[in-house]
Enzyme design. Structure first.
Site, PDB file in Angstrom:
ATOM      1  N   ASP A  81      19.833 -54.618  -4.063  1.00 39.26           N
ATOM      2  CA  ASP A  81      18.416 -54.717  -4.392  1.00 39.26           C
ATOM      3  C   ASP A  81      18.085 -55.962  -5.214  1.00 39.26           C
ATOM      4  OD1 ASP A  81      18.466 -52.166  -3.320  1.00 39.26           O
ATOM      5  OD2 ASP A  81      17.312 -51.265  -4.946  1.00 39.26           O
ATOM      6  N   ASP A  82      16.812 -56.267  -5.198  1.00 40.48           N
ATOM      7  CA  ASP A  82      16.166 -57.205  -6.127  1.00 40.48           C
ATOM      8  C   ASP A  82      16.343 -58.682  -5.792  1.00 40.48           C
ATOM      9  OD1 ASP A  82      15.652 -54.811  -7.332  1.00 40.48           O
ATOM     10  OD2 ASP A  82      16.527 -55.325  -9.274  1.00 40.48           O
ATOM     11  N   HIS A 132      11.332 -53.939  -0.894  1.00 46.03           N
ATOM     12  CA  HIS A 132      11.479 -53.466  -2.282  1.00 46.03           C
ATOM     13  C   HIS A 132      10.287 -53.927  -3.130  1.00 46.03           C
ATOM     14  CE1 HIS A 132      13.837 -51.578  -5.384  1.00 46.03           C
ATOM     15  NE2 HIS A 132      14.193 -52.670  -5.997  1.00 46.03           N
ATOM     16  N   HIS A 136       8.108 -55.688  -7.962  1.00 41.35           N
ATOM     17  CA  HIS A 136       8.979 -54.679  -8.576  1.00 41.35           C
ATOM     18  C   HIS A 136       8.318 -53.854  -9.688  1.00 41.35           C
ATOM     19  CE1 HIS A 136      12.836 -53.009 -10.070  1.00 41.35           C
ATOM     20  NE2 HIS A 136      13.314 -53.377  -8.913  1.00 41.35           N
ATOM     21  N   TYR A 173      12.998 -48.514  -9.140  1.00 41.27           N
ATOM     22  CA  TYR A 173      13.384 -47.442 -10.063  1.00 41.27           C
ATOM     23  C   TYR A 173      13.416 -46.070  -9.375  1.00 41.27           C
ATOM     24  CZ  TYR A 173      11.646 -51.293 -12.890  1.00 41.27           C
ATOM     25  OH  TYR A 173      11.403 -52.551 -13.385  1.00 41.27           O
ATOM     26  N   HIS A 226      23.065 -54.590  -7.137  1.00 44.35           N
ATOM     27  CA  HIS A 226      22.060 -55.656  -7.221  1.00 44.35           C
ATOM     28  C   HIS A 226      22.711 -57.022  -6.979  1.00 44.35           C
ATOM     29  CE1 HIS A 226      20.405 -52.260  -9.520  1.00 44.35           C
ATOM     30  NE2 HIS A 226      19.228 -52.681  -9.084  1.00 44.35           N
TER      31      HIS A 226
HETATM   32 NI    NI Z   1      15.061 -52.862  -7.939  1.00 44.72          NI
END
Ligand code: NI
Length: 271
Positions: A81-82, A132, A136, A173, A226
């Site tokens: 993610d991210d 995503h 965020h 989250y 991540h």
């Molecule tokens: Ni995230």
């Protein structure tokens, strides 16, 4: 309990839940939190590295992974993610080298900084680009229209940048509700949470990440990590080797979920 106090209590529950544990089994349509709430999972605050060079570097092309039957094998799916971040190409090269498929839940703000990397992920066989949100946020704590725009705008950005229509959505989250699920459904995206967290926002050494992740993994696991953290990227080869030593087959979300329904929530896959 007064409303403000109640909100605070809920936040505490979410934070503690996240910091400690594992996955929260979330039912469709609830706002139950996922694991990582309240953690510095904020890709979005990372500064951009202006250099385009690492993104442009060539990554070897793997052979397309064979489809597998996760009702018969011990499957596990890696998700990151991210990103995309400056070191995502390094991770991608590792995954290709080890012939491990993975899904990347991309943040719009990061796609704008690293568009070539987003494209490269999408063009690499076995790799999946997924949604995503743009920046965020905690989707359940902002206005419904803004939350919807976060999901929809990033879908458009992913399509525009990579040419691929994302089929998976992960709420930041793990925070989602009926409204965000409905948006995902309309966009044709399954809501994908996780069953094992690498806790790489909490620990910053590859050895520790492998150590905390492995015991959480059972057949059908979806692992959250991540790709914005260098220690995570360094942990991946060891994590892969140890999972394989335990008899796991590393598969894509497509294989572990096999025909998921848009708008439905999944924390783990077939086993
Ligand atoms: Ni995230």
């Amino acid at each position: 309990m007064p409303r403000r106090l109640l909100s605070f209590a809920c936040l505490v529950v979410v934070l503690v839940g996240c910091a400690r544990s594992g996955p929260v089994a979330t039912t469709v349509g609830t706002a139950a939190g996922g694991t990582a709430a309240g953690t510095p999972d904020a890709s979005a605050t990372r500064p951009a590295t202006a250099s385009a060079s690492p993104e442009a570097s060539a990554t070897p092309t793997p052979s397309a992974p064979a489809r597998v039957d996760c009702t018969k094998l011990k499957c596990v799916a890696l998700t990151f993610d991210d990103g995309p971040g400056p070191q995502t190409p390094t991770l991608l090269a590792t995954l290709v080298d080890k012939k491990v498929p993975a899904t990347f839940f991309l943040v719009g703000r990061m796609i704008k900084q690293h568009p070539a990397t987003a494209r490269r992920i999408a063009q690499t066989p076995g790799m999946t680009v997924a949604n995503h949100t743009m920046i965020h946020p905690m989707l359940t704590r902002i206005a419904a229209a803004r939350a919807a725009a976060e999901i929809t705008d990033n879908t458009k950005l992913i399509q525009k940048t990579t040419g691929v229509k994302p089929r998976y959505f992960r709420p930041p989250y793990g925070l989602h509700n009926n409204r965000t699920d409905a948006v995902a459904k309309k966009l044709g995206q399954a809501v994908v949470l996780w069953s094992a967290g690498a806790l790489d926002w909490q620990y910053d050494t590859p050895a520790k990440i492998v150590e905390v992740t492995l015991p959480q993994i059972t057949p059908g696991a979806i692992v959250l990590a991540h790709d914005i953290h260098p220690w995570t990227i360094k942990a991946v080869p060891s994590l892969i080797a140890k999972l394989r030593a335990k008899g796991y087959t590393l598969v894509s979300l497509d294989d572990i979920l096999r025909n998921p329904r848009a708008g439905n929530t999944y924390s783990r896959g077939l086993h």
